[in-house]
Design an enzyme around this catalytic site. Structure first.
Site, PDB file in Angstrom:
ATOM      1  CD  GLU A 126      -2.898  -1.051   2.371  1.00  0.00           C
ATOM      2  OE1 GLU A 126      -4.082  -0.976   2.048  1.00  0.00           O
ATOM      3  OE2 GLU A 126      -2.505  -1.030   3.545  1.00  0.00           O
ATOM      4  CB  CYS A 132      -8.876   3.185   6.343  1.00  0.00           C
ATOM      5  SG  CYS A 132      -8.260   2.500   4.795  1.00  0.00           S
TER       6      CYS A 132
HETATM    7  O1  FUB Z   1      -3.860   0.181   8.592  1.00  0.00           O
HETATM    8  C1  FUB Z   1      -4.865   1.172   8.737  1.00  0.00           C
HETATM    9  C2  FUB Z   1      -5.282   1.659   7.386  1.00  0.00           C
HETATM   10  O2  FUB Z   1      -5.850   0.582   6.655  1.00  0.00           O
HETATM   11  C3  FUB Z   1      -4.154   2.141   6.521  1.00  0.00           C
HETATM   12  O3  FUB Z   1      -3.838   3.468   6.696  1.00  0.00           O
HETATM   13  C4  FUB Z   1      -4.657   1.859   5.153  1.00  0.00           C
HETATM   14  O4  FUB Z   1      -3.643   1.841   4.196  1.00  0.00           O
HETATM   15  C5  FUB Z   1      -5.343   0.533   5.330  1.00  0.00           C
HETATM   16  O5  FUB Z   1      -4.441  -0.516   5.266  1.00  0.00           O
HETATM   17 ZN    ZN Z   2      -7.817   4.244   3.310  1.00  0.00          ZN
END
Ligand code: FUB
Ligand code: ZN
Length: 655
Positions: free
Chosen positions: A335, A419
């Site tokens: 990510e 999120c």
């Molecule tokens: O891990 C918490 C949130 O969920 C992260 O900021 C996003 O990238 C997603 O993985």
């Molecule tokens: Zn997000």
């Protein structure tokens, strides 16, 4: 609605450092009344999204998880593949935190007793959940008791706390209700006892930064210096080694530190002390949250050593790793970031949260003083890679924001890792705060939008109004109304995309070249009520070329008008968007798109290629026919009939 001020009075300056002379702080949300482009979007969040978020959190079982009066739901989402320590359910508290924050900002826009009652119900559940000692985390209290503080690397405990703190501060300011603020202050006190450099304390930090910036907000809201100091501790501690905190922690759990799906701690930006960091690496949201916290700490403590690192990190991101949409983090694997100039379009991850976090970071960099390097990127991320995360009707959300789609990428109503929805919602609902900066003897306008701001400067109240159709049009009229005549500097961003710019003070032309600093027009004078500044930014349609090292974009252009990046959609242009070429010489016609809430579309001439036959490869050139290309703002794509989408376009014709 009035801002509710905390007691005791605001935080006192740290004693051992000198504060920077001009700290530009964003105004509170209620100080800015936003109309224009963002007005209807804020209304949509207030009337629809704020409720949608709560509905979907509750439907997902989050209230069951946090409320000790409800049956314990247990693990409802399996642990993530490839990682036996993390399930997204672990950070459900953060989703509530961001949703509460969204609701708080929504209440400024529109009193909504039902929304308030719903938030109070969630807060009451948290009140019942909180431990005697202040600890509060629904996962470790209800689902995995006995394991708290054993895996800071993966399990988001402090991240959750941070988002609930942000929600608490926003809700207190909006409603005057202290319950969540008091809950989170007690939890912060507990965290302050647990973590620190003293004997018996843990010298650790969270795998997912967030607590740092949240503690600064909590410190500012409560006046409690310890919270600011704790934020600084977490920033200072990160990446301190050897031994590495996460390795020690893993060993204490009986695990091999090498048994981890990401190497060398870059994923969590803890590979080296933050002051030594010069390259943006790892998980994108983690990175931008960390840098936001570092910028806050730098501002609060006047810490120039952090600014040096932040400037280098900013340059690395924006010179080599930023999508034209203001999104970043191309890879789904982490990510996050990969290697410089790796900016694939169709597979771009470019998480909504990352673009939102970039807006946060940019805004905090602007706290160190007006500088177009930050203001321009803030605008780019806001209007494009972040805003795309929210559908026009406020009910559907993008997680990934590719710059090209073959028609299979669509917004979803909810996600197992939700999120992004509350992140973009809280940003839109509070966007007024990103538009301005207040300092002791100066005011900055970072973003243009029809709005009215009540600010404090040079010991007087100031109402600053913008009359404008921006970003449809580049003409902006600012009316400056200090309660008393006052001497201060008004800084006005001169966007890098603008063509010829005209500026007038009370109708008289201003010489921009001699009055600008760091890409901001700086007008210092004795201001009186009714003074006006007019800006007229020429808004040409730009054909942007990518650096030659971005191989995939070579021979292609991205269209930008004002702050908006454009894309083609199948619904306007037919299928096979790659068969279209934009005429290099074509003028652009601006059209209002009724089916996209009146957004400005760009219409230009081009050609369409048609394959000579079915052969996969052939020496025969494709046939060509005239075509009309219609581009829409990137943020507004996938709001109509689903289909292909393309940002980077081929061109044809003589140079
Ligand atoms: O891990 C918490 C949130 O969920 C992260 O900021 C996003 O990238 C997603 O993985
Ligand atoms: Zn997000």
């Amino acid at each position: 609605m009035n801002q509710h001020t905390p007691s005791p009075a605001g935080p006192s300056p740290a004693s051992d450092v000198t504060r920077p002379r001009a700290q530009f702080r964003p105004p509170a949300v209620h100080q800015v009344r936003v109309q224009g482009f963002f007005g209807p979007r804020i209304d949509t969040v207030a009337t629809t999204t704020a409720h949608t978020l709560l509905n979907r959190c509750i439907e997902a079982g989050m209230l069951d998880q946090i409320d000790p009066d409800r049956p314990n739901p247990g693990l409802s989402i399996p642990f993530q593949a490839g990682n036996d320590t993390v399930t997204t359910q672990m950070f459900w508290d953060s989703d509530f935190g961001k949703s509460i924050e969204t609701a708080a900002y929504a209440l400024y826009r529109r009193p909504d007793p039902e929304l308030e009652a719903r938030v109070d119900e969630v807060i009451n559940a948290y009140a019942r959940l909180q431990d005697e000692n202040g600890y509060l985390n629904s996962w470790y209290q209800r689902i995995e008791p006995g394991k708290r503080w054993t895996n800071l690397r993966d399990c988001h405990e402090l991240y959750d706390a941070g988002h609930l703190m942000e929600g608490a501060v926003a809700y207190f300011h909006a409603t005057g209700k202290r319950r969540l603020l008091d809950i989170m202050a007690r939890y912060a006190d507990h965290i302050d006892q647990m973590f620190g450099p003293k004997a018996g304390q843990t010298r650790g930090y969270c795998g997912h930064p967030e607590i740092e910036l949240a503690l600064v907000k909590l410190g500012r809201a409560t006046g409690e210096q310890r919270y600011l100091d704790l934020a600084r501790f977490f920033v200072d501690e990160r990446g301190r080694q050897p031994p590495h905190f996460f390795d020690e922690e893993a060993r204490a759990r009986g695990r091999d530190p090498k048994d981890y799906h990401f190497e060398n701690h870059q994923y969590t930006q803890s590979h080296e002390p933050v002051r030594q960091q010069r390259h943006v690496v790892g998980h994108a949201v983690r990175a931008a949250y960390l840098y936001s916290g570092m910028a806050d700490v730098s501002t609060e403590f006047g810490d120039e050593s952090l600014k040096t690192a932040l400037d280098a990190l900013w340059g690395h991101l924006t010179d080599k790793n930023l999508y034209v949409t203001g999104g970043f983090g191309p890879s789904a694997h982490n990510e996050g970031l990969t290697f410089d100039y790796d900016l694939p379009n169709e597979t771009a991850y470019a998480e909504t949260c990352a673009a939102v976090a970039l807006v946060f970071w940019a805004n905090r960099m602007l706290g160190l003083g007006p500088d177009r390097r930050y203001g321009d990127v803030m605008e780019r991320a806001l209007y494009n890679g972040a805003l795309s995360g929210l559908s026009l009707d406020g009910t559907r959300f993008f997680y990934e924001n590719p710059l090209e789609s073959r028609g299979t990428h669509h917004r979803w109503t909810w996600h197992r890792c939700p999120c992004c929805p509350p992140n973009i919602a809280r940003l839109v609902a509070s966007v007024g705060t990103y538009m301005y900066g207040e300092a002791e003897d100066a005011v900055a306008v970072h973003l243009y939008c029809e709005s009215e701001a009540d600010l404090d400067v040079a010991g007087t109240k100031l109402r600053l109004s913008q009359t404008t159709a921006y970003p449809t049009d580049g003409a902006v009229k600012l009316t400056v109304d200090p309660a008393e005549p006052a001497r201060f500097t008004l800084h006005l961003r001169l966007p890098d995309w603008a063509g010829a710019t005209v500026a007038k003070l009370n109708g008289e032309a201003l010489d921009i070249a001699s009055s600008s600093r760091n890409g901001y027009l700086a007008i210092e004078r004795l201001w009186s009520a009714g003074d006006t500044v007019e800006l007229d930014f020429e808004m040409p349609v730009l054909r942007l070329h990518a650096h030659p090292k971005v191989g995939i974009d070579q021979g292609r252009v991205a269209l930008q008008r004002g702050p908006l990046v454009y894309c083609l959609e199948e619904t306007d242009n037919g299928a096979h968007l790659h068969s279209l070429l934009l005429d290099r010489q074509s003028a652009f016609r601006c059209e209002e798109a009724a089916d996209l809430g009146g957004a400005v579309c760009l219409v230009a001439k081009g050609v369409r290629e048609t394959a000579a036959g079915e052969a996969l490869y052939t020496p025969q050139e494709p046939a060509r026919e005239q075509a009309v290309l219609r581009a829409v703002p990137y943020h507004a794509w996938d709001n109509r009939e689903g289909g292909e989408m393309l940002v980077w376009l081929r061109q044809e014709g003589a140079r």
